[in-house]
Design an enzyme around this catalytic site. Sequence first.
Site, PDB file in Angstrom:
ATOM      1  CB  SER A  45      -0.951   0.003   1.198  1.00  0.00           C
ATOM      2  OG  SER A  45      -0.272   0.230   2.429  1.00  0.00           O
ATOM      3  CD  GLU A  46       2.766   3.766   3.657  1.00  0.00           C
ATOM      4  OE1 GLU A  46       3.522   4.753   3.540  1.00  0.00           O
ATOM      5  OE2 GLU A  46       1.568   3.872   3.983  1.00  0.00           O
ATOM      6  CB  ILE A  47       5.281   0.610  -2.872  1.00  0.00           C
ATOM      7  CG1 ILE A  47       6.501   0.413  -1.957  1.00  0.00           C
ATOM      8  CG2 ILE A  47       5.715   0.672  -4.329  1.00  0.00           C
ATOM      9  CD1 ILE A  47       7.301  -0.832  -2.218  1.00  0.00           C
ATOM     10  CE1 TYR A  62       4.595   7.076   5.646  1.00  0.00           C
ATOM     11  CE2 TYR A  62       2.762   8.263   6.642  1.00  0.00           C
ATOM     12  CZ  TYR A  62       3.274   7.489   5.617  1.00  0.00           C
ATOM     13  OH  TYR A  62       2.466   7.130   4.563  1.00  0.00           O
TER      14      TYR A  62
END
Length: 297
Positions: free
Chosen positions: A51-53, A151
């Site tokens: 999901s982050e990528i 983050y």
Amino acid sequence: MMQKDGCGQAGWPSQPRDIDEFVSDMLRKGDELYRDLPWRNVDDPYAVLVSEIMLQQTQVSRVGRFWERFLSAFPTLDALAAAAVPDVLELWQGLGYNRRALALKRTADQCAAEGEGRLPETCEGLLALPGIGPATAAGVVAFAYQRPAVYLETNVRSVFLHELFPAEEAVSDKVLLPLVEAAAFHPVAAADPRRWYYGLLDYGAYLKATVPNPSRRSSGHTRQSAFEGSRRQKRAWITRRVLAAPEGVRRAVVLADLNKAELAAARPEVDAELFASIIADLLTEGFFREEAGLLIP
């Protein structure tokens, strides 16, 4: 002091707002604006990494169906490592920035070979993997492992700029990072890293929809160039064309087909030098290979 997983040095430089007040206000705003997204409150680090990528340079509204489809096809790091590159790229089509898919595949390959199919649990370990930068590593640590980390991505940046630097221009990440870290490791925020960063992400998205984009006041802000007619567009078209020919296709055929598409879109033909440069990049990056005069996925 709490262990910081190699994510930097904490500190709260002199600011107009007390850190306790800031953390309390941000948690309240985040709770009010919470978005129930499919990749949230997921414990699987691999699913969080995907999901982050995918969310890098891609709108949230576009990611959901791609994330679910990708995990259905490749539910684990080992499954992704065992997959063929063309199959991975095919499922990535439509998201753009295909380098992300290749980096994710290489991460899976490395973890399968060296990490028993598991992602590292620290920022340092994650940063050693292909295509994982500080924000992505911190996102996995915070969201999957539920530990505080630094983050700093676009929505988080927008919140800090809006709340702490409302009248300043060209604010650098070097200035923002100590503030992001100090807030993340504040005892109240650190008690629930998911809640803290979900809140900042949702508040940042709200700000972008309701006020002039605060991230434009970041010193690193750049406006994304148009896709149509760009080198990126031609890269994507060439990649799709080669993937559509599992038996291989000659360069001349790809160039001829590309030029037909360009002319149909009222754009000039692609000159041979630009085409050769794009092909060279795609070969080097591993999107496909060339054997016996054929480009093969």
